[in-house]
Write an enzyme that holds these catalytic residues in place. Sequence first.
Site, PDB file in Angstrom:
ATOM      1  N   PHE A 170       0.925  -1.205   0.031  1.00  0.00           N
ATOM      2  CA  PHE A 170      -0.018   0.021   0.226  1.00  0.00           C
ATOM      3  C   PHE A 170       0.925   1.390  -0.161  1.00  0.00           C
ATOM      4  CE2 PHE A 170      -2.348   2.696   3.265  1.00  0.00           C
ATOM      5  CZ  PHE A 170      -2.970   3.579   2.443  1.00  0.00           C
ATOM      6  N   ASP A 196      13.251 -11.408  -1.077  1.00  0.00           N
ATOM      7  CA  ASP A 196      13.033 -11.342   0.286  1.00  0.00           C
ATOM      8  C   ASP A 196      14.079 -10.257   0.762  1.00  0.00           C
ATOM      9  OD1 ASP A 196      12.608 -11.704   2.996  1.00  0.00           O
ATOM     10  OD2 ASP A 196      12.682 -13.972   2.577  1.00  0.00           O
ATOM     11  N   THR A 228       6.176   2.810  12.918  1.00  0.00           N
ATOM     12  CA  THR A 228       4.766   3.177  13.363  1.00  0.00           C
ATOM     13  C   THR A 228       4.343   3.668  14.647  1.00  0.00           C
ATOM     14  OG1 THR A 228       2.515   1.768  13.724  1.00  0.00           O
ATOM     15  CG2 THR A 228       4.657   0.539  13.976  1.00  0.00           C
ATOM     16  N   ASP A 229       3.225   4.306  14.730  1.00  0.00           N
ATOM     17  CA  ASP A 229       3.135   4.867  16.237  1.00  0.00           C
ATOM     18  C   ASP A 229       2.679   3.715  17.110  1.00  0.00           C
ATOM     19  OD1 ASP A 229       0.458   4.044  15.016  1.00  0.00           O
ATOM     20  OD2 ASP A 229      -0.305   5.913  15.455  1.00  0.00           O
ATOM     21  N   GLU A 230       2.448   2.432  16.715  1.00  0.00           N
ATOM     22  CA  GLU A 230       1.957   1.231  17.399  1.00  0.00           C
ATOM     23  C   GLU A 230       2.938   0.945  18.600  1.00  0.00           C
ATOM     24  OE1 GLU A 230      -0.483  -1.795  15.916  1.00  0.00           O
ATOM     25  OE2 GLU A 230      -1.446  -0.593  14.499  1.00  0.00           O
ATOM     26  N   TYR A 272       2.828  -7.655  16.178  1.00  0.00           N
ATOM     27  CA  TYR A 272       3.300  -7.001  15.060  1.00  0.00           C
ATOM     28  C   TYR A 272       4.099  -5.766  15.645  1.00  0.00           C
ATOM     29  CZ  TYR A 272       2.641  -2.872  11.909  1.00  0.00           C
ATOM     30  OH  TYR A 272       2.979  -1.619  11.419  1.00  0.00           O
ATOM     31  N   ALA A 328       5.309  -5.208  18.595  1.00  0.00           N
ATOM     32  CA  ALA A 328       6.746  -5.485  19.230  1.00  0.00           C
ATOM     33  C   ALA A 328       7.709  -5.828  18.186  1.00  0.00           C
ATOM     34  CB  ALA A 328       6.412  -6.840  20.103  1.00  0.00           C
ATOM     35  N   LYS A 361       7.783  -4.452  15.057  1.00  0.00           N
ATOM     36  CA  LYS A 361       8.471  -2.893  14.739  1.00  0.00           C
ATOM     37  C   LYS A 361       9.363  -2.408  15.752  1.00  0.00           C
ATOM     38  CE  LYS A 361       7.204  -1.447  11.310  1.00  0.00           C
ATOM     39  NZ  LYS A 361       7.787  -1.520   9.790  1.00  0.00           N
ATOM     40  N   LYS A 363      -7.653  -4.222   5.812  1.00  0.00           N
ATOM     41  CA  LYS A 363      -7.645  -2.959   6.762  1.00  0.00           C
ATOM     42  C   LYS A 363      -8.740  -2.307   6.891  1.00  0.00           C
ATOM     43  CE  LYS A 363      -3.299  -3.749   7.325  1.00  0.00           C
ATOM     44  NZ  LYS A 363      -2.061  -3.747   6.455  1.00  0.00           N
ATOM     45  N   TYR A 388     -15.160  -4.004  15.496  1.00  0.00           N
ATOM     46  CA  TYR A 388     -14.577  -4.745  16.831  1.00  0.00           C
ATOM     47  C   TYR A 388     -15.130  -4.102  18.317  1.00  0.00           C
ATOM     48  CZ  TYR A 388     -11.083  -6.803  13.482  1.00  0.00           C
ATOM     49  OH  TYR A 388     -10.544  -7.620  12.577  1.00  0.00           O
ATOM     50  N   ARG A 413      -8.167   6.217  16.149  1.00  0.00           N
ATOM     51  CA  ARG A 413      -6.994   6.315  15.271  1.00  0.00           C
ATOM     52  C   ARG A 413      -6.746   7.665  14.754  1.00  0.00           C
ATOM     53  NH1 ARG A 413      -6.615   2.283  17.852  1.00  0.00           N
ATOM     54  NH2 ARG A 413      -6.247   0.103  17.302  1.00  0.00           N
ATOM     55  N   ASP A 418     -14.008  -8.250  20.188  1.00  0.00           N
ATOM     56  CA  ASP A 418     -12.988  -7.384  20.140  1.00  0.00           C
ATOM     57  C   ASP A 418     -11.633  -7.926  19.918  1.00  0.00           C
ATOM     58  OD1 ASP A 418     -11.878  -4.851  20.206  1.00  0.00           O
ATOM     59  OD2 ASP A 418     -12.343  -4.610  22.443  1.00  0.00           O
ATOM     60  N   GLY A 463      -6.140  -7.682  23.073  1.00  0.00           N
ATOM     61  CA  GLY A 463      -5.205  -6.467  23.139  1.00  0.00           C
ATOM     62  C   GLY A 463      -5.112  -5.266  22.608  1.00  0.00           C
TER      63      GLY A 463
END
Length: 345
Positions: A21, A69, A134-136, A159, A161, A163, A198, A216, A223, A281, A284
């Site tokens: 994307f 890869d 990412t902000d995550e 995911y 963790a 990043k 997404k 969810y 966001r 949901d 986490g």
Amino acid sequence: MAEGTGTDKGKTILVTGGCGFIGSNFIHYMLARYPQYRIINLDILSYCGNLDNLCEVADRPTVTFVKGDIADRETVRRILGKGVDAIVNFAAESHVDRSIEDPNLFLRTNVLGTQVLLDEAREAAVSRFVQISTDEVYGSLGASGVFTEDTPLKPNSPYAASKAAADLMVRAYIETYGIDAVITRCSNNYGRYQFPEKLIPLMISNALEDRELPVYGDGLNVRDWIYVEDHCQAIDAILHRGVKGEIYNIGGASERTNLDVVKAILHTLGKPETLIRFVKDRLGHDRRYAMDFSKLKNELGWEPNVTFEQGIQQTIAWYVEHRPWWERIKSGEYLEYYERMYGNR
Ligand code: NAD
Ligand code: DAU
């Protein structure tokens, strides 16, 4: 890395994950903004890597596609051996729900893949490495507050963790080996070519098919949405003018609850809210993200141009006009085609 001028022969940029994307949007953006640059796109064509995203520019002599890869050292070495000025690393497993199902591939691609790129970038003395994070990595906020670049890392999903681990590896390579790298941390993107697993493209395409829209939990998670082209402009500024070793937050200044987003989509498409279905949901599930991007604004002069109201209208219009693009994905037809073209992946 200074910007190439109209008179020099241009830079060569290795874009990883350029069939996804944001990577594909970034390639379109760079080709338009820097026609003298050469782009090498290294992408494994995972389930969400889609060559259709680049079909309009596939014939350009300045773009080369390599199916491969980022964790494959030989492939990366061969590409860097051709002379690469900068790497922009988008390649990743990016979907939180998939990481909850099975974290393994997330560690392999997001952490080990990044480490291979860092190693080879160091070996080849690449002048700039941009890690797209990412902000995550910061975890979740309550009703108030924002993430700054100094917010401690507190990732909640496998995911996030993975990043965060990649970010720490980038930091270690800067501190230990002195490589010239920067890290960007962006909030939720939306726009054309986003894979319909997404939230936004899933909801638009389901609504167009009169299918249920699975929200969810209570739908009140928040966001901060950024239009993908604004993200590309921020990466451009950081690639060329970001300071070695720095982290830059990128945000859209557009906080919305999931329910607000879904209702806006239904309203625009003239579909009933009865299509909304509240489902179990996410495990986490982070409650709220919000970004302080004042560092990027003050130091590099970037801020988002597109409001959520403008961006969501443009995005909905694109998915309405490009129905075959997402229908091929939802049916799996594009994957069968790649398997015929490239063999087993
Ligand atoms: P995406 O899932 O759409 O695309 C990922 C791309 O990476 C795909 O083309 C895939 O084929 C490729 N890829 C996967 N594994 C690979 C490997 N081992 N080698 C080479 N290519 C590989 O993801 P996206 O939403 O475009 O996200 C791109 C990057 O931006 C990711 O690093 C993600 O963490 C980050 N990010 C995304 C968002 C967002 O809202 N989507 C926000 C902030 C940061
Ligand atoms: O914040 C940046 C991150 O944004 C990126 O790092 C990730 O790669 C990207 O996938 C995205 O993560 P999210 O988990 O926030 O995005 P997603 O589209 O999966 O979900 C957005 C919100 O919508 C989240 O609160 C979960 C919710 N949701 C999602 C789906 C797919 C639903 O309610 N229903 C759904 O079907």
